[in-house]
Structure formats: structure tokens, C-alpha cells
Motif scaffolding. Structure first.
Motif, PDB file in Angstrom:
ATOM      1  N   SER A 124       0.821  -1.203   0.000  1.00 53.96           N
ATOM      2  CA  SER A 124       0.000   0.000   0.000  1.00 53.96           C
ATOM      3  C   SER A 124       0.858   1.256   0.000  1.00 53.96           C
ATOM      4  O   SER A 124       0.567   2.228  -0.694  1.00 53.96           O
ATOM      5  N   ARG A 125       1.945   1.235   0.769  1.00 60.56           N
ATOM      6  CA  ARG A 125       2.811   2.420   0.825  1.00 60.56           C
ATOM      7  C   ARG A 125       3.540   2.658  -0.488  1.00 60.56           C
ATOM      8  O   ARG A 125       3.682   3.799  -0.939  1.00 60.56           O
ATOM      9  N   ILE A 126       4.011   1.578  -1.105  1.00 60.99           N
ATOM     10  CA  ILE A 126       4.823   1.725  -2.318  1.00 60.99           C
ATOM     11  C   ILE A 126       3.948   2.058  -3.533  1.00 60.99           C
ATOM     12  O   ILE A 126       4.408   2.718  -4.471  1.00 60.99           O
ATOM     13  N   THR A 127       2.687   1.637  -3.524  1.00 59.50           N
ATOM     14  CA  THR A 127       1.806   1.874  -4.678  1.00 59.50           C
ATOM     15  C   THR A 127       0.790   2.972  -4.396  1.00 59.50           C
ATOM     16  O   THR A 127       0.853   4.058  -4.978  1.00 59.50           O
ATOM     17  N   ASN A 128      -0.152   2.716  -3.463  1.00 59.49           N
ATOM     18  CA  ASN A 128      -1.233   3.677  -3.206  1.00 59.49           C
ATOM     19  C   ASN A 128      -0.715   5.014  -2.694  1.00 59.49           C
ATOM     20  O   ASN A 128      -1.158   6.081  -3.141  1.00 59.49           O
ATOM     21  N   ASP A 129       0.215   4.976  -1.742  1.00 55.05           N
ATOM     22  CA  ASP A 129       0.684   6.232  -1.153  1.00 55.05           C
ATOM     23  C   ASP A 129       1.526   7.047  -2.124  1.00 55.05           C
ATOM     24  O   ASP A 129       1.429   8.279  -2.148  1.00 55.05           O
ATOM     25  N   THR A 130       2.367   6.392  -2.906  1.00 50.32           N
ATOM     26  CA  THR A 130       3.133   7.162  -3.901  1.00 50.32           C
ATOM     27  C   THR A 130       2.216   7.700  -4.997  1.00 50.32           C
ATOM     28  O   THR A 130       2.483   8.757  -5.567  1.00 50.32           O
ATOM     29  N   GLU A 131       1.115   6.986  -5.287  1.00 54.41           N
ATOM     30  CA  GLU A 131       0.144   7.486  -6.266  1.00 54.41           C
ATOM     31  C   GLU A 131      -0.536   8.750  -5.740  1.00 54.41           C
ATOM     32  O   GLU A 131      -0.768   9.707  -6.487  1.00 54.41           O
TER      33      GLU A 131
END
Length: 363
Positions: A124-131
Motif C-alpha cells: 500500500s505504501r509503495i503503490t497507493n501512497d506514492t500514487e
């Protein structure tokens, strides 16, 4: 560990340094587009007060005015396109670098970290949060810079038209600032809760899918469903709090300020008509600028929700990047080799964190 917004801003700013030349070009294009947009009402004011009101309609000056207006609008459209393209290109390059940095950092972390951190939360941090951080660069920063310059230009144009009335309009700024700070305070709390619940949903989903065979073997479907429903319900409640806040403090509150500003301008012209005739062109230009003033304010208020999401997400990403416990590496130049080919484990117990055993009395 919670990272303050000021620290997040500084770290995000460091990622923009390699793109300072591109930022300068984008900002120059922004100034040109803003100037072209703000000159339009001035030309219409000249047409109304100098030609239409006195019924003086010579062909050549009117053609010049109309041509200038059309050229300014065309220039604004073309320059705005390239300016937005430049800002978004910079934003995508920055997020691309952040993702690579996070991915590389995670690969250097110790196994104890992965034992204590759900895989779904990391994903979630590497994908959703960077998005979400990408949306801040693409939508928020570009809009704030563009509208900030536009608002300054509007006030300059207002002072050129009527200094006294422009000073009266400055009274609105503290109210707008207070409204934005109030929204920022509460939305920071609510969006933090929303992102945390989304991370928990991702973690629960990932763990359930990964351990599906064990869940079905021990008939744990109902328990897992109940746990997932509980987190999902908390996520829904956090989302509703955000919706209620947005519905109250975004457009409706700004619309009230806009109505008060129009009342102020009309009252000023209504009172001043007793001393001198009202210039219809100046009145039109002021109302036009007020309308143009509050539309960027609306856009900036709406982008505050994206800003809050991005700041919470950036805090979570940088919190991950600040994880200190690295994977152990070999030191020294001596090459390691196997001397004997026999390995035996006898009554081995092992734990990454010293609390929860991964291996227990293994022989």
C-alpha cells in the motif's frame, strides 16, 4: 514514528532541485498565460467606457480591440497547454524517482522488519501512497502555483481600476485564509484515519489470500470475514467524515464569501453614484475579476483534500524510508567457504524480534 508536515515539505522540495530549470520554464509560461488572461476584462472595460457608453464607434479602434482580445485568448490557451504539460512532466519524473528510492530502500531492510510488518501495508505504501503523492505534484502544486499567481494578478488589476475599492476587497483575504486553515486542520485528521484504514484493508486482504489454504483447512472464513467487515466499516465511517467536511467547508462556504464580495462592490458603486457617475466598464471589470478571484479559491479549496491525502501518504512513505534496521552485510575481505559438508540443527529456537518465535525447538 510520525513525520511533521514541515519535514515532509523539505524532503519533497529536495526532489524538485534537479528540475529547477524545468520549473523556471513552467513558471515563465504561467506568468505569460496569467497576464494574457487578466488583460481581457481591461480591454472590455475600455470598450464599454470609451466607446459603447458615449456611443462613439469608430471602426479601426474597435477592430483593434476585438483582434487584441481574441489574440490574448488564443495566446492564453496555447501557453496554458504547454505550462500544464511542463508541470505534469516534472511531477511524474519526481514520483518515478521516489518509487525507485522506496523500492531500493525496502530491499535493504532487515528480515525482522518484514516479520513485524504486514506485506499488504508495504504494498500500500509503495503503490497507493506514492500514487497519492503523484496527485499532489500533478494536481495540487500546479494548481496552487497557477492560481496563486492569478490571484496576485487579479488584485494588481483591481488596484489599477480603483484603489479604494481594491483595499476594501482585501478584507476578504483573512476570511479565506481562516477557512482554508480550518479545513486543513480537520481534513488532516480525517484523511490520516482514512489512509490508515485503507492500509489495514490491503494488509488483511493480502494476508487472507496468501493463507487461503490454511483458512479453508481450519474453517476460519467467518472469522476473517468478520474482521474484514469491521475494518471496512471503520474505513466507511472515516470516508463519510471527509465527505461531510468537504460538503460544508469547500464550495458552499466560498460561495457565501463571493456573495458578500459582490454585495460590497455593488454597495460601493451605489454609494459613490451620488458624488460622481458610475463607470459601467469599471463595474463590469470588478465583478468579472471577483468572479475570476473566487473560482481559483474554489479550486484551491477542493485541492486541499488531495493535499491532505498526499501529505499523509508522504509521511507514511518517508516513515518507511527512515527505517534504520538494515539487512546485515559481510564485512572484511576474507572469502567465506564451507570447510565441512555437514550441518545439524539440534533443539533450535529462533525469533527475529525476541518475542515471537519463528522456529521452536527444531532438530
Amino acid at each position: 514514528m510520525k513525520i511533521e508536515h514541515s519535514s515532509v515539505h523539505k524532503r519533497l522540495f529536495r526532489y524538485t532541485i534537479p528540475h529547477k530549470k524545468s520549473f523556471f520554464l513552467a513558471f515563465t509560461l504561467l506568468l505569460i498565460a496569467t497576464a494574457a488572461d487578466l488583460l481581457g476584462p481591461i480591454l472590455i472595460k475600455i470598450f464599454i467606457d470609451d466607446y459603447l457608453t458615449p456611443k462613439y464607434l469608430p471602426l479601426q479602434p474597435l477592430v483593434w480591440l476585438a483582434s487584441s482580445y481574441l489574440l490574448l485568448q488564443l495566446l492564453k490557451i496555447v501557453v496554458q497547454y504547454f505550462q500544464l504539460l511542463q508541470f505534469q512532466k516534472i511531477a511524474l519524473q519526481i514520483i518515478q524517482q521516489i518509487r525507485i528510492d522506496v523500492f531500493s530502500h525496502v530491499h535493504r531492510l532487515a528480515l525482522r522488519f518484514f516479520d513485524n510488518t504486514p506485506t499488504g501495508s508495504l504494498v500500500s505504501r509503495i503503490t497507493n501512497d506514492t500514487e497519492a503523492m503523484k496527485e499532489m505534484f500533478v494536481e495540487v502544486i500546479a494548481v496552487f502555483i497557477q492560481n496563486g499567481v492569478f490571484l496576485v494578478g487579479i488584485f494588481i488589476a483591481m488596484f489599477m481600476l480603483d484603489v479604494k475599492l481594491a483595499f476594501y476587497c482585501l478584507v476578504l483575504l483573512p476570511f479565506i485564509w481562516g477557512l482554508m486553515k480550518l479545513y486543513q486542520h480537520y481534513s488532516a485528521i480525517y484523511y490520516g484515519q482514512l489512509r490508515e484504514k485503507l492500509s489495514q484493508l490491503n494488509a488483511k486482504l493480502h494476508e487472507s489470500l496468501q493463507g487461503m489454504s490454511i483458512i479453508q483447512l481450519f474453517r476460519q472464513e467467518k472469522r476473517l470475514r468478520s474482521e474484514f467487515e469491521e475494518i471496512n466499516d471503520e474505513h466507511y465511517k472515516a470516508g463519510m467524515r471527509n465527505i461531510k467536511l468537504d460538503g460544508l467547508l469547500l464550495r458552499p462556504a466560498v460561495e457565501i464569501l463571493y456573495i458578500l464580495a459582490v454585495i460590497l462592490v455593488l454597495s460601493y458603486f451605489g454609494i459613490s453614484v451620488a458624488d460622481s457617475p458610475v463607470k459601467i466598464g469599471v463595474l463590469y471589470a470588478f465583478i468579472n475579476y471577483l468572479d475570476r478571484f473566487f473560482e481559483p479559491v474554489n479550486e484551491m479549496m477542493q485541492r486541499l483534500s488531495m493535499y491532505q491525502q498526499a501529505m499523509v501518504s508522504a509521511s507514511r512513505v518517508f516513515d518507511l524510508m527512515d527505517e534504520k534496521e538494515k539487512n546485515p552485510v559481510m564485512t572484511g575481505e576474507q572469502k567465506q567457504g564451507v570447510q565441512k559438508g555437514t550441518v545439524e540443527f539440534r533443539n533450535v529456537t529462533f525469533s527475529y524480534d525476541g518475542v515471537r518465535d519463528v522456529l521452536s525447538d527444531i532438530s
